[in-house]
Every structure is written in structure tokens, then in C-alpha cells.
Design a protein around this motif. Sequence first.
Motif, PDB file in Angstrom:
ATOM      1  N   GLU A 149       0.870  -1.174   0.000  1.00  0.00           N
ATOM      2  CA  GLU A 149       0.000   0.000   0.000  1.00  0.00           C
ATOM      3  C   GLU A 149       0.904   1.220   0.000  1.00  0.00           C
ATOM      4  OE1 GLU A 149      -3.720   1.558   2.614  1.00  0.00           O
ATOM      5  OE2 GLU A 149      -1.887   1.111   3.741  1.00  0.00           O
ATOM      6  N   VAL A 150       0.703   2.131  -0.950  1.00  0.00           N
ATOM      7  CA  VAL A 150       1.512   3.347  -1.051  1.00  0.00           C
ATOM      8  C   VAL A 150       0.612   4.539  -0.766  1.00  0.00           C
ATOM      9  CG1 VAL A 150       3.014   4.726  -2.526  1.00  0.00           C
ATOM     10  CG2 VAL A 150       2.942   2.237  -2.823  1.00  0.00           C
ATOM     11  N   LEU A 151       1.011   5.363   0.198  1.00  0.00           N
ATOM     12  CA  LEU A 151       0.263   6.563   0.571  1.00  0.00           C
ATOM     13  C   LEU A 151       1.026   7.784   0.084  1.00  0.00           C
ATOM     14  CD1 LEU A 151      -0.547   5.609   4.273  1.00  0.00           C
ATOM     15  CD2 LEU A 151      -1.897   5.127   2.223  1.00  0.00           C
ATOM     16  N   SER A 152       0.370   8.603  -0.745  1.00  0.00           N
ATOM     17  CA  SER A 152       1.033   9.750  -1.348  1.00  0.00           C
ATOM     18  C   SER A 152       0.125  10.980  -1.295  1.00  0.00           C
ATOM     19  CB  SER A 152       1.381   9.427  -2.808  1.00  0.00           C
ATOM     20  OG  SER A 152       1.966  10.542  -3.443  1.00  0.00           O
TER      21      SER A 152
ATOM     22  N   LEU B 109      -3.160  -3.054  -8.447  1.00  0.00           N
ATOM     23  CA  LEU B 109      -4.469  -3.620  -8.134  1.00  0.00           C
ATOM     24  C   LEU B 109      -5.554  -2.562  -8.074  1.00  0.00           C
ATOM     25  CD1 LEU B 109      -3.352  -5.993  -5.259  1.00  0.00           C
ATOM     26  CD2 LEU B 109      -3.861  -6.632  -7.620  1.00  0.00           C
ATOM     27  N   ASP B 110      -5.223  -1.402  -7.499  1.00  0.00           N
ATOM     28  CA  ASP B 110      -6.244  -0.386  -7.284  1.00  0.00           C
ATOM     29  C   ASP B 110      -5.580   0.934  -6.940  1.00  0.00           C
ATOM     30  OD1 ASP B 110      -8.791   0.689  -7.030  1.00  0.00           O
ATOM     31  OD2 ASP B 110      -9.130  -0.107  -5.016  1.00  0.00           O
ATOM     32  N   GLN B 111      -6.329   2.020  -7.150  1.00  0.00           N
ATOM     33  CA  GLN B 111      -5.912   3.347  -6.727  1.00  0.00           C
ATOM     34  C   GLN B 111      -7.145   4.050  -6.169  1.00  0.00           C
ATOM     35  OE1 GLN B 111      -4.205   4.671 -10.581  1.00  0.00           O
ATOM     36  NE2 GLN B 111      -2.301   4.949  -9.448  1.00  0.00           N
ATOM     37  N   GLU B 112      -6.944   4.788  -5.088  1.00  0.00           N
ATOM     38  CA  GLU B 112      -8.029   5.534  -4.470  1.00  0.00           C
ATOM     39  C   GLU B 112      -7.571   6.963  -4.228  1.00  0.00           C
ATOM     40  OE1 GLU B 112      -8.914   3.528  -0.817  1.00  0.00           O
ATOM     41  OE2 GLU B 112      -9.444   1.652  -1.817  1.00  0.00           O
ATOM     42  N   GLU B 113      -8.527   7.892  -4.310  1.00  0.00           N
ATOM     43  CA  GLU B 113      -8.217   9.301  -4.114  1.00  0.00           C
ATOM     44  C   GLU B 113      -9.259   9.895  -3.188  1.00  0.00           C
ATOM     45  OE1 GLU B 113      -8.183  13.366  -6.818  1.00  0.00           O
ATOM     46  OE2 GLU B 113      -8.194  11.418  -7.814  1.00  0.00           O
ATOM     47  N   GLY B 114      -8.801  10.673  -2.201  1.00  0.00           N
ATOM     48  CA  GLY B 114      -9.739  11.336  -1.315  1.00  0.00           C
ATOM     49  C   GLY B 114      -9.040  12.221  -0.314  1.00  0.00           C
ATOM     50  N   ASP B 115      -9.556  13.417  -0.129  1.00  0.00           N
ATOM     51  CA  ASP B 115      -9.028  14.364   0.857  1.00  0.00           C
ATOM     52  C   ASP B 115      -7.541  14.628   0.678  1.00  0.00           C
ATOM     53  OD1 ASP B 115     -11.550  14.647   2.063  1.00  0.00           O
ATOM     54  OD2 ASP B 115     -11.201  12.916   3.358  1.00  0.00           O
ATOM     55  N   GLY B 116      -7.095  14.728  -0.565  1.00  0.00           N
ATOM     56  CA  GLY B 116      -5.691  15.030  -0.834  1.00  0.00           C
ATOM     57  C   GLY B 116      -4.740  13.881  -0.600  1.00  0.00           C
ATOM     58  N   LEU B 117      -5.297  12.686  -0.372  1.00  0.00           N
ATOM     59  CA  LEU B 117      -4.469  11.503  -0.168  1.00  0.00           C
ATOM     60  C   LEU B 117      -4.717  10.525  -1.310  1.00  0.00           C
ATOM     61  CD1 LEU B 117      -2.490  10.024   1.737  1.00  0.00           C
ATOM     62  CD2 LEU B 117      -4.493   8.957   2.792  1.00  0.00           C
ATOM     63  N   TYR B 118      -3.645  10.002  -1.849  1.00  0.00           N
ATOM     64  CA  TYR B 118      -3.716   9.057  -2.964  1.00  0.00           C
ATOM     65  C   TYR B 118      -3.169   7.723  -2.478  1.00  0.00           C
ATOM     66  CZ  TYR B 118      -4.320  13.489  -5.253  1.00  0.00           C
ATOM     67  OH  TYR B 118      -4.798  14.730  -5.594  1.00  0.00           O
TER      68      TYR B 118
END
Length: 80
Positions: free
Chosen positions: A38-41, A63-72
Motif C-alpha cells: 500500500e503506497v500513501l502519497s 491492483l487499485d488506486q483511491e483518491e480522497g481528501d488530498g491523499l492518494y
Amino acid sequence: MTDYEISETLDVKGQSCPMPVVKTKQSIDSLDEGAVLEVLSTDSGSMSDLGGWADTTDGVELLDQEEGDGLYKHYVRRTA
């Protein structure tokens, strides 16, 4: 919510291109086959950068990417 078990989390918040990709490669290379990183950027460019890197790199699968509240969040599996 992910349907896979996260093996390790890499925090690259505050770092910009190319560091998220460089650090992801270093971390994924140290994991066993099948492990999920898991990579937090906070770098919006990491969405395309990590996707492009995974598409052109043998032995990894995005596998997946998520975006929310300035966190990727990115989920990368080592496949070889």
C-alpha cells in the motif's frame, strides 16, 4: 475496502515525482511474490506515475488506486 491483504505500507506523503515511484520500486523489490504494498502519497501525479510504472514493469501489478481528501492510495502486488 480492499479484498486483499496488505503486506506493507509505504508512506511517501510530502514527496513529489519521481520519489513515490522510486520508493515504491525499492519497497516492492524487498517483498515476497504475492505480497501487496500500500503506497500513501500526497502527490496527485502519483496516480498516473505509478500506473504508468506498473504497466511497464514486469513482476508488478497495480491492483487499485483511491483518491480522497488530498491523499492518494495505491495498491501494488509483486507478481514475480
